[in-house]
Design a protein around this motif. Structure first.
Motif, mmCIF file in Angstrom:
data_model
loop_
_atom_site.group_PDB
_atom_site.id
_atom_site.type_symbol
_atom_site.label_atom_id
_atom_site.label_comp_id
_atom_site.label_asym_id
_atom_site.label_seq_id
_atom_site.Cartn_x
_atom_site.Cartn_y
_atom_site.Cartn_z
ATOM 1 N N LYS A 81 0.832 -1.211 0.000
ATOM 2 C CA LYS A 81 0.000 0.000 0.000
ATOM 3 C C LYS A 81 0.863 1.256 0.000
ATOM 4 O O LYS A 81 0.585 2.225 -0.705
ATOM 5 C CB LYS A 81 -0.919 0.006 1.227
ATOM 6 N N LEU A 82 1.917 1.210 0.794
ATOM 7 C CA LEU A 82 2.827 2.360 0.871
ATOM 8 C C LEU A 82 3.501 2.611 -0.477
ATOM 9 O O LEU A 82 3.604 3.766 -0.923
ATOM 10 C CB LEU A 82 3.879 2.116 1.953
ATOM 11 N N LYS A 83 3.911 1.560 -1.145
ATOM 12 C CA LYS A 83 4.531 1.702 -2.471
ATOM 13 C C LYS A 83 3.552 2.318 -3.453
ATOM 14 O O LYS A 83 3.915 3.171 -4.276
ATOM 15 C CB LYS A 83 4.989 0.337 -2.990
ATOM 16 N N LEU A 84 2.289 1.878 -3.387
ATOM 17 C CA LEU A 84 1.276 2.410 -4.299
ATOM 18 C C LEU A 84 1.093 3.912 -4.076
ATOM 19 O O LEU A 84 0.939 4.680 -5.039
ATOM 20 C CB LEU A 84 -0.047 1.663 -4.111
ATOM 21 N N GLN A 85 1.081 4.329 -2.839
ATOM 22 C CA GLN A 85 0.941 5.766 -2.541
ATOM 23 C C GLN A 85 2.129 6.559 -3.082
ATOM 24 O O GLN A 85 1.974 7.675 -3.577
ATOM 25 C CB GLN A 85 0.822 5.966 -1.023
ATOM 26 N N GLN A 86 3.316 5.957 -3.025
ATOM 27 C CA GLN A 86 4.532 6.656 -3.446
ATOM 28 C C GLN A 86 4.619 6.823 -4.964
ATOM 29 O O GLN A 86 5.216 7.795 -5.443
ATOM 30 C CB GLN A 86 5.765 5.892 -2.937
ATOM 31 N N ILE A 87 4.038 5.885 -5.725
ATOM 32 C CA ILE A 87 4.161 5.968 -7.188
ATOM 33 C C ILE A 87 2.928 6.577 -7.847
ATOM 34 O O ILE A 87 2.897 6.729 -9.071
ATOM 35 C CB ILE A 87 4.434 4.576 -7.808
ATOM 36 N N HIS A 88 1.924 6.938 -7.070
ATOM 37 C CA HIS A 88 0.704 7.517 -7.638
ATOM 38 C C HIS A 88 1.038 8.773 -8.462
ATOM 39 O O HIS A 88 1.798 9.634 -8.028
ATOM 40 C CB HIS A 88 -0.282 7.864 -6.524
ATOM 41 N N LYS A 89 0.517 8.811 -9.659
ATOM 42 C CA LYS A 89 0.681 9.911 -10.619
ATOM 43 C C LYS A 89 2.095 10.010 -11.205
ATOM 44 O O LYS A 89 2.410 10.994 -11.876
ATOM 45 C CB LYS A 89 0.260 11.246 -10.000
ATOM 46 N N LYS A 90 2.915 9.002 -10.975
ATOM 47 C CA LYS A 90 4.211 8.975 -11.642
ATOM 48 C C LYS A 90 4.043 8.332 -13.023
ATOM 49 O O LYS A 90 2.980 7.804 -13.355
ATOM 50 C CB LYS A 90 5.225 8.198 -10.804
ATOM 51 N N SER A 91 5.128 8.339 -13.820
ATOM 52 C CA SER A 91 5.047 7.736 -15.150
ATOM 53 C C SER A 91 4.947 6.214 -15.021
ATOM 54 O O SER A 91 5.418 5.622 -14.034
ATOM 55 C CB SER A 91 6.260 8.119 -15.991
ATOM 56 N N THR A 95 0.038 7.871 -17.086
ATOM 57 C CA THR A 95 0.294 8.309 -15.712
ATOM 58 C C THR A 95 -0.383 7.333 -14.753
ATOM 59 O O THR A 95 -1.584 7.048 -14.880
ATOM 60 C CB THR A 95 -0.259 9.728 -15.480
ATOM 61 N N ILE A 96 0.362 6.811 -13.803
ATOM 62 C CA ILE A 96 -0.138 5.780 -12.887
ATOM 63 C C ILE A 96 -1.328 6.283 -12.077
ATOM 64 O O ILE A 96 -1.307 7.392 -11.532
ATOM 65 C CB ILE A 96 0.993 5.332 -11.934
ATOM 66 N N ASN A 97 -2.365 5.456 -12.027
ATOM 67 C CA ASN A 97 -3.484 5.702 -11.117
ATOM 68 C C ASN A 97 -3.440 4.592 -10.060
ATOM 69 O O ASN A 97 -4.117 3.577 -10.163
ATOM 70 C CB ASN A 97 -4.819 5.688 -11.867
ATOM 71 N N ALA A 98 -2.603 4.760 -9.067
ATOM 72 C CA ALA A 98 -2.347 3.709 -8.081
ATOM 73 C C ALA A 98 -3.557 3.418 -7.206
ATOM 74 O O ALA A 98 -3.717 2.297 -6.715
ATOM 75 C CB ALA A 98 -1.153 4.103 -7.211
ATOM 76 N N PHE A 99 -4.424 4.421 -7.000
ATOM 77 C CA PHE A 99 -5.601 4.189 -6.152
ATOM 78 C C PHE A 99 -6.551 3.181 -6.792
ATOM 79 O O PHE A 99 -7.207 2.397 -6.096
ATOM 80 C CB PHE A 99 -6.305 5.511 -5.857
ATOM 81 N N GLU A 100 -6.620 3.206 -8.129
ATOM 82 C CA GLU A 100 -7.476 2.231 -8.815
ATOM 83 C C GLU A 100 -6.899 0.815 -8.685
ATOM 84 O O GLU A 100 -7.630 -0.155 -8.525
ATOM 85 C CB GLU A 100 -7.630 2.612 -10.294
ATOM 86 N N LEU A 101 -5.562 0.694 -8.761
ATOM 87 C CA LEU A 101 -4.947 -0.623 -8.566
ATOM 88 C C LEU A 101 -5.142 -1.097 -7.130
ATOM 89 O O LEU A 101 -5.353 -2.295 -6.881
ATOM 90 C CB LEU A 101 -3.456 -0.571 -8.907
ATOM 91 N N GLU A 102 -5.101 -0.167 -6.194
ATOM 92 C CA GLU A 102 -5.331 -0.528 -4.791
ATOM 93 C C GLU A 102 -6.734 -1.108 -4.616
ATOM 94 O O GLU A 102 -6.930 -2.067 -3.859
ATOM 95 C CB GLU A 102 -5.155 0.712 -3.904
#
Length: 564
Positions: free
Chosen positions: A8-18, A141-148
């Motif tokens: 979860k922490l990794k997902l928050q860190q990469i959110h909106k990155k390439s 652009t990564i949407n990490a919240f959707e993957l979460e």
């Protein structure tokens, strides 16, 4: 092993990155009830989805040990779990939004046959399911919240409902297990009773349509002729009756549209076990059986065809025959020799897909074309010898030529999808229609062990390295390895693209080590590795979904069609 909190922490860190930042997620994570592994991350949201797997300790799942104590039971259980998981992930696929394949959650969709597949595996004390996930992005652009949402909200209930026995109706899995053991018992009975196949009374052979393998509604159910009916005692089903097809030469005759080819098709697929309610659960065929047909244009390599071909007008040696463009008759003759080489004990042949001049030659033609001028010895002249001297049975569908009546041990006439044993009536007429003398040489099945020089497929640039050989699978039609095409369109018992993908992977593994070896050595090496290590034998540690186990005969047939 990392924790799900760390994921979860990794997902928050990469959110909106390439998008390439998703690659940092690779690794295994502990979710408590299961372990999640991100095995491969796609290059962008429009590329092939990412490979993800989930595994659970086998003891924690609660499935009764007897349900996976032997190979057939284990494969049946894996198949049932995979079907449930497919149904579960279909509900959550594309619930997460984004570009391209964002939000896709997919796994193998099983057909009517039960196959060993890489998507679901019970091995080394764990149950593992492998599937694909489209990692979400907006553009690139990564949407990490959707993957979460996918990994933490949607996936755990699907895993829970699939991989834990407590969430199954016990009777459902009990039926799967019992059917697997009954099918296993029928296969053992085939060997003990010297049978080629068994078709249970009440079986539904016609399919719903040309694009559906589900049973046809209101179809005529199979009922064995009384003279062919046998009764088996199965461990769970109990007493079951049906038609036993003895080893030898069996002819299926009848008018058009009366069910001849439908019966043969059911026998072709009887090499596989089928699921409950398929209608062909107890249509069981010798598992080495091979469908033999004409294949105009295929290649033939260093094959001894002298059993069927002799005195070629161009002086070519039929005992070591090669061609890049075989005719229908030559290709079918080659298929017979190759089938024997592959350990086949039963040939399945349909007149409709055969070369007529390979199957039979009538007396009138014999009078016009002198046998000494005809280089082809028809299959008709060899079919009995193939059984009596080589132990290879034949089941043949014929609707126009009666010549095979002379060779048949059993003649079944299909009448409106109902089989009738007409062997006695046929035998009474044989003297009225004598066969011509084909002047065939003495029977001698080739016993040479063909050697091949395996070459690395040609490529360009970096693809010239064997480690970078590219494979492209084209459904069940075949595949390309490098720039070499392997045409499998007419290997009709390959019923799933995942089997073709496995054959491609096996061939890729073979051509990585070019050199000269016999075909038996090549196939035995590939088969022994597949039996010992499963799909890892050609995939290495990068196990993913999308592969199904072929037969050893399929490996032989694939190699015979590889022009490299």
């Amino acid at each position: 092993m990392q924790s799900s909190t760390e994921l979860k922490l990794k997902l928050q860190q990469i959110h909106k990155k390439s998008y390439p930042a998703y690659k940092s997620l690779r690794g295994a994570y502990d979710f408590g009830k299961f372990q999640l592994s991100v095995d491969h991350v796609q290059g962008d949201p429009f590329a092939s989805p990412s490979n993800v797997s989930v595994s659970v300790p086998l003891k924690a799942t609660g499935f009764p040990e007897e349900y996976y104590h032997d190979r057939m039971a284990r494969t049946a259980l894996e198949d049932a779990l995979l079907r449930r998981f497919y149904a579960e992930v279909s509900k959550i696929s594309f619930q997460a939004k984004g570009s391209g394949k964002s939000g896709l959650v997919s796994v193998t969709r099983c057909g009517q046959e039960i196959l060993e597949r890489s998507a679901m595996e019970i091995d080394k004390g764990r149950v593992t399911v492998r599937f694909e996930v489209g990692f979400p992005a907006n553009g690139r652009t990564i949407n990490a919240f959707e993957l979460e949402k996918i990994l933490f909200r949607d996936l755990p209930p699907a895993v829970e409902r699939t991989l834990y026995y407590r969430n199954w109706k016990p009777q459902k899995l009990r039926e799967v297990y019992e059917l697997s053991q009954d099918q296993k018992a029928v296969r053992e009975e085939l060997k003990q009773r010297n049978l080629t196949a068994f078709i249970a009374d009440g079986s539904v052979l016609p399919r719903e349509s040309g694009v559906s393998q589900k049973p046809m509604k209101d179809a005529v159910k199979f009922a064995s002729p009384e003279s062919c009916r046998i009764t088996l005692q199965l461990p769970y089903y109990g007493e079951i009756s049906g038609m036993g097809i003895p080893r030898g030469v069996t002819l299926i005759a009848g008018g058009g549209y009366h069910g001849k080819s439908t019966l043969l098709k059911a026998l072709e697929l009887g090499i596989y076990n089928h699921i409950n309610d398929d209608g062909r659960e107890f249509v069981i065929t010798d598992d080495t059986a091979v469908k033999i047909r004409a294949e105009d244009g295929r290649s033939v390599r260093s094959l001894d065809l002298s059993l069927f071909i002799h005195d070629l007008p161009n002086g070519r040696d039929p005992s070591c025959f090669s061609t890049e463009d075989a005719s229908g008759s030559t290709s079918q003759a080659a298929a017979v020799i190759e089938g024997a080489e592959a350990g086949c004990r039963t040939f399945l042949i349909d007149e409709d897909t055969s070369a007529t001049n390979f199957l039979v030659r009538d007396e009138f033609m014999q009078r016009i074309v002198n046998p000494k001028k005809e280089p082809i010895t028809p299959f008709l002249a060899r079919v009995r010898e193939l059984y009596e001297q080589a132990g290879i049975s034949t089941v043949l569908v014929a609707g126009s030529s009666g010549a095979f009546f002379h060779m048949a041990d059993l003649v079944i006439q299909m009448d409106a999808y109902r089989p009738e044993d007409v062997t006695t009536r046929v035998n009474q007429l044989l003297d009225c229609y004598p066969l011509p003398d084909f002047g065939a040489d003495d029977f001698k099945l080739p016993d040479t062990d063909r050697c091949f020089q395996i070459k690395t497929p040609e490529g360009r640039g970096r693809n010239r390295e064997s480690s970078r050989i590219k494979i492209r699978v084209q459904g069940t039609d075949g595949f390309s390895v490098g720039f070499e095409q392997v045409d499998l369109r007419y290997v009709e018992q390959l019923i799933n693209t995942e089997q073709v993908a496995s054959l491609a992977g096996i061939l890729k593994n073979i051509v990585k080590n070019p050199g000269t070896a016999s075909i038996h050595t090549i196939v035995k090496g590939a088969w022994d590795a597949l039996e010992k290590d499963g799909f890892a034998s050609f995939l290495g540690h990068d196990l993913v979904c999308g592969y199904a186990k072929p037969r050893i005969q399929d490996i032989y047939m694939m190699l015979d069609r590889y022009r490299g």
